[in-house]
Design a protein around this motif. Structure first.
Motif, PDB file in Angstrom:
ATOM      1  N   ASN A   1     -64.220 -58.534  78.780  1.00  0.00           N
ATOM      2  CA  ASN A   1     -64.564 -59.572  77.809  1.00  0.00           C
ATOM      3  C   ASN A   1     -65.585 -59.060  76.809  1.00  0.00           C
ATOM      4  O   ASN A   1     -65.506 -59.363  75.617  1.00  0.00           O
ATOM      5  CB  ASN A   1     -65.113 -60.818  78.511  1.00  0.00           C
ATOM      6  CG  ASN A   1     -64.009 -61.647  79.121  1.00  0.00           C
ATOM      7  OD1 ASN A   1     -62.851 -61.555  78.730  1.00  0.00           O
ATOM      8  ND2 ASN A   1     -64.373 -62.461  80.086  1.00  0.00           N
TER       9      ASN A   1
ATOM     10  N   SER B   1     -64.098 -56.974  73.940  1.00  0.00           N
ATOM     11  CA  SER B   1     -63.404 -57.702  72.870  1.00  0.00           C
ATOM     12  C   SER B   1     -64.378 -58.413  71.937  1.00  0.00           C
ATOM     13  O   SER B   1     -63.965 -58.913  70.900  1.00  0.00           O
ATOM     14  CB  SER B   1     -62.432 -58.715  73.475  1.00  0.00           C
ATOM     15  OG  SER B   1     -63.147 -59.741  74.126  1.00  0.00           O
TER      16      SER B   1
ATOM     17  N   LEU C   1     -61.304 -63.974  67.071  1.00  0.00           N
ATOM     18  CA  LEU C   1     -59.989 -63.984  67.705  1.00  0.00           C
ATOM     19  C   LEU C   1     -60.071 -64.488  69.147  1.00  0.00           C
ATOM     20  O   LEU C   1     -59.132 -65.085  69.653  1.00  0.00           O
ATOM     21  CB  LEU C   1     -59.363 -62.594  67.658  1.00  0.00           C
ATOM     22  CG  LEU C   1     -58.893 -62.157  66.269  1.00  0.00           C
ATOM     23  CD1 LEU C   1     -58.422 -60.705  66.296  1.00  0.00           C
ATOM     24  CD2 LEU C   1     -57.794 -63.068  65.768  1.00  0.00           C
ATOM     25  N   LYS C   2     -61.191 -64.248  69.802  1.00  0.00           N
ATOM     26  CA  LYS C   2     -61.365 -64.687  71.194  1.00  0.00           C
ATOM     27  C   LYS C   2     -61.490 -66.205  71.302  1.00  0.00           C
ATOM     28  O   LYS C   2     -61.073 -66.790  72.289  1.00  0.00           O
ATOM     29  CB  LYS C   2     -62.605 -64.006  71.781  1.00  0.00           C
ATOM     30  CG  LYS C   2     -62.933 -64.391  73.183  1.00  0.00           C
ATOM     31  CD  LYS C   2     -62.200 -63.513  74.161  1.00  0.00           C
ATOM     32  CE  LYS C   2     -62.722 -63.758  75.556  1.00  0.00           C
ATOM     33  NZ  LYS C   2     -61.785 -64.483  76.382  1.00  0.00           N
TER      34      LYS C   2
ATOM     35  N   PRO D   1     -57.407 -70.008  71.039  1.00  0.00           N
ATOM     36  CA  PRO D   1     -56.614 -69.901  72.266  1.00  0.00           C
ATOM     37  C   PRO D   1     -55.205 -69.383  71.985  1.00  0.00           C
ATOM     38  O   PRO D   1     -54.639 -69.618  70.911  1.00  0.00           O
ATOM     39  CB  PRO D   1     -56.576 -71.344  72.792  1.00  0.00           C
ATOM     40  CG  PRO D   1     -56.872 -72.207  71.620  1.00  0.00           C
ATOM     41  CD  PRO D   1     -57.690 -71.396  70.671  1.00  0.00           C
ATOM     42  N   ASP D   2     -54.654 -68.660  72.963  1.00  0.00           N
ATOM     43  CA  ASP D   2     -53.261 -68.211  72.846  1.00  0.00           C
ATOM     44  C   ASP D   2     -52.337 -69.424  72.796  1.00  0.00           C
ATOM     45  O   ASP D   2     -51.405 -69.482  72.006  1.00  0.00           O
ATOM     46  CB  ASP D   2     -52.883 -67.313  74.021  1.00  0.00           C
ATOM     47  CG  ASP D   2     -53.631 -65.994  73.985  1.00  0.00           C
ATOM     48  OD1 ASP D   2     -53.961 -65.521  72.884  1.00  0.00           O
ATOM     49  OD2 ASP D   2     -53.908 -65.439  75.066  1.00  0.00           O
ATOM     50  N   THR D   3     -52.591 -70.381  73.678  1.00  0.00           N
ATOM     51  CA  THR D   3     -51.896 -71.669  73.666  1.00  0.00           C
ATOM     52  C   THR D   3     -52.931 -72.748  73.978  1.00  0.00           C
ATOM     53  O   THR D   3     -53.964 -72.464  74.588  1.00  0.00           O
ATOM     54  CB  THR D   3     -50.781 -71.739  74.725  1.00  0.00           C
ATOM     55  OG1 THR D   3     -51.364 -71.687  76.026  1.00  0.00           O
ATOM     56  CG2 THR D   3     -49.775 -70.614  74.564  1.00  0.00           C
TER      57      THR D   3
ATOM     58  N   ASN E   1     -53.394 -73.018  77.696  1.00  0.00           N
ATOM     59  CA  ASN E   1     -54.140 -71.908  78.284  1.00  0.00           C
ATOM     60  C   ASN E   1     -55.646 -72.140  78.175  1.00  0.00           C
ATOM     61  O   ASN E   1     -56.403 -71.791  79.076  1.00  0.00           O
ATOM     62  CB  ASN E   1     -53.758 -70.592  77.604  1.00  0.00           C
ATOM     63  CG  ASN E   1     -54.379 -69.400  78.295  1.00  0.00           C
ATOM     64  OD1 ASN E   1     -54.289 -69.267  79.518  1.00  0.00           O
ATOM     65  ND2 ASN E   1     -55.020 -68.543  77.529  1.00  0.00           N
TER      66      ASN E   1
ATOM     67  N   THR F   1     -57.736 -72.103  81.636  1.00  0.00           N
ATOM     68  CA  THR F   1     -58.794 -71.134  81.930  1.00  0.00           C
ATOM     69  C   THR F   1     -60.178 -71.767  81.864  1.00  0.00           C
ATOM     70  O   THR F   1     -61.154 -71.149  82.295  1.00  0.00           O
ATOM     71  CB  THR F   1     -58.741 -69.946  80.943  1.00  0.00           C
ATOM     72  OG1 THR F   1     -58.893 -70.442  79.612  1.00  0.00           O
ATOM     73  CG2 THR F   1     -57.448 -69.167  81.091  1.00  0.00           C
TER      74      THR F   1
ATOM     75  N   GLN G   1     -62.740 -72.372  73.324  1.00  0.00           N
ATOM     76  CA  GLN G   1     -61.348 -72.485  72.880  1.00  0.00           C
ATOM     77  C   GLN G   1     -60.897 -73.945  72.869  1.00  0.00           C
ATOM     78  O   GLN G   1     -60.190 -74.380  71.954  1.00  0.00           O
ATOM     79  CB  GLN G   1     -60.437 -71.647  73.772  1.00  0.00           C
ATOM     80  CG  GLN G   1     -60.606 -70.168  73.597  1.00  0.00           C
ATOM     81  CD  GLN G   1     -59.634 -69.358  74.440  1.00  0.00           C
ATOM     82  OE1 GLN G   1     -58.900 -69.890  75.262  1.00  0.00           O
ATOM     83  NE2 GLN G   1     -59.632 -68.057  74.229  1.00  0.00           N
TER      84      GLN G   1
END
Length: 189
Positions: free
Chosen positions: A122, A125, A134-135, A138-140, A143, A147, A152
């Motif tokens: 972590n 990044s 970018l962190k 969220p990807d979705t 998600n 998590t 996010q």
């Protein structure tokens, strides 16, 4: 005095004092109660994400003017930064004054470095601003909740609340549903 004992704050203070007394007088019994504390913390973590989502979305949807939300958001970020800095200074001063961990006689060579791999990944990044930004995206959406990444969840909530605010009356049913969900999650808490 009865009002203090019936308030949430009063109950937390009583539980804190009881925990200190039990830990000092009956340390083995206090250790056996650890699963209760761990379970309680997991239950709180379970509802934090949905509560943050509902509160932020509901607040933004009912604010009306997004400029007003932006001003409040900017003031909140400034307040957060100031309070975080004060907390860090207090923590650093207390750490230097009390020296926690001194005398624990931990052998550093016996610690498992693999257990730190998640944290080091972590940290890699987050080396620059682009990596940080970018962190927090969220990807979705699911998600972020799965998590438990509050930052996010907050980003998704702001986007969702902005969309509801822009839709106005068209999104009234969704806004009402989120208001009702927030009441449910606060009851769970």
């Amino acid at each position: 005095m009865l009002k203090f004992f019936n308030s949430l704050f009063g109950r937390v203070v009583i539980a804190l004092v009881a925990g200190i007394v039990i830990g000092a007088v009956f340390p083995h019994f206090a250790q056996s109660l650890r699963p209760l504390g761990d379970g309680f913390l997991k239950l709180i973590k379970m509802v934090i994400g949905p509560i943050v989502f509902c509160v932020v979305v509901s607040g933004m949807a009912h604010a009306g003017d997004l400029r007003k939300v932006g001003r409040v958001g900017l003031k909140s970020v400034i307040y957060f930064e100031i309070m975080t800095t004060i907390a860090l200074v207090i923590g650093a001063v207390l750490a230097y004054a009390t020296r926690p961990g001194v005398g624990m006689n931990i052998n550093l060579h016996s610690l498992d470095p693999a257990s730190l791999s998640t944290y080091t990944e972590n940290a890699k990044s987050l080396k620059d601003t682009a990596g940080f930004l970018l962190k927090i995206i969220p990807d979705t959406a699911i998600n972020a909740f799965a998590t438990g990444d509050i930052l996010q969840i907050l980003v998704f909530s702001v986007l969702f609340g902005s969309a509801l605010s822009l839709l106005g009356n068209k999104a009234q049913r969704v806004s009402s549903l989120i208001d009702e969900l927030s009441q449910v999650f606060f009851r769970v808490m």
